[in-house]
Design a protein around this motif. Structure first.
Motif, PDB file in Angstrom:
ATOM      1  N   GLN A  54      23.850  23.642  42.455  1.00  0.00           N
ATOM      2  CA  GLN A  54      24.727  24.274  42.205  1.00  0.00           C
ATOM      3  C   GLN A  54      25.638  24.376  40.641  1.00  0.00           C
ATOM      4  O   GLN A  54      26.547  25.392  40.368  1.00  0.00           O
ATOM      5  N   ILE A  58      27.423  28.750  39.819  1.00  0.00           N
ATOM      6  CA  ILE A  58      28.855  27.857  39.467  1.00  0.00           C
ATOM      7  C   ILE A  58      29.164  29.599  39.036  1.00  0.00           C
ATOM      8  O   ILE A  58      29.786  30.076  38.551  1.00  0.00           O
ATOM      9  N   THR A  62      30.744  33.334  38.851  1.00  0.00           N
ATOM     10  CA  THR A  62      32.039  33.859  37.948  1.00  0.00           C
ATOM     11  C   THR A  62      31.697  35.013  37.244  1.00  0.00           C
ATOM     12  O   THR A  62      32.781  35.983  37.051  1.00  0.00           O
ATOM     13  N   ASN A  82      37.258  31.938  41.935  1.00  0.00           N
ATOM     14  CA  ASN A  82      37.865  30.352  42.269  1.00  0.00           C
ATOM     15  C   ASN A  82      38.159  30.017  43.758  1.00  0.00           C
ATOM     16  O   ASN A  82      38.133  29.413  44.177  1.00  0.00           O
ATOM     17  N   GLN A  85      35.483  30.560  46.184  1.00  0.00           N
ATOM     18  CA  GLN A  85      34.930  29.424  46.197  1.00  0.00           C
ATOM     19  C   GLN A  85      35.477  28.319  47.306  1.00  0.00           C
ATOM     20  O   GLN A  85      35.027  27.763  47.533  1.00  0.00           O
TER      21      GLN A  85
END
Length: 137
Positions: A54, A58, A62, A82, A85
């Protein structure tokens, strides 16, 4: 803290795909080891891989989501990444909940939920590896 250095050395796409593979490994380990192996082996050990995966996913996700946007809309693009997600997590949870609905016994439910997490993680891994077929920085 290491993600910017990793992406500078290997590329954003490579770090993102590595994160997906490590994350999938964590799900596979959780499924293979099983919840009845105890906390340390059945939960804590696979969570090391899930956390690393993770962490590798992330930031690069982004960055990929805002790449090529102008300064005026970069914040909005980051918000969209975001949001998706969060939506993906909610849809994934709803899917897994539907797959284990009606099962009895906490250990059976957890094992089946983990199986479906592996299935979804493999789908994401195949999709991520497919990214390599395109041209990237």
């Amino acid at each position: 803290m290491l993600i910017p250095r990793l992406t500078a050395r290997f590329s954003n796409t490579s770090v993102l795909i590595s994160g997906v593979v490590v994350d999938t490994l964590g799900f596979v380990l959780r499924n293979v080891i099983g919840i009845n192996s105890g906390y340390w082996w059945g939960v804590a050990f696979p969570m090391i891989f899930l956390g690393m995966g993770q962490g590798l996913i992330i930031g690069p996700a982004t960055v990929a989501g805002v790449a090529g946007t102008s300064d005026e809309i970069a914040g909005a693009a980051s918000g969209v990444v975001n949001t998706f997600q969060q939506i993906g997590g909610a849809v994934g949870l709803a899917f897994i909940s539907a797959m284990v609905n009606g099962l009895n016994g906490a250990d059976v439910i957890i094992d089946q939920a983990q199986f479906w997490m592996v299935v979804l993680a493999i789908i994401v891994t195949v999709a991520a590896i497919n990214i390599l077929r395109g041209k990237h920085e």
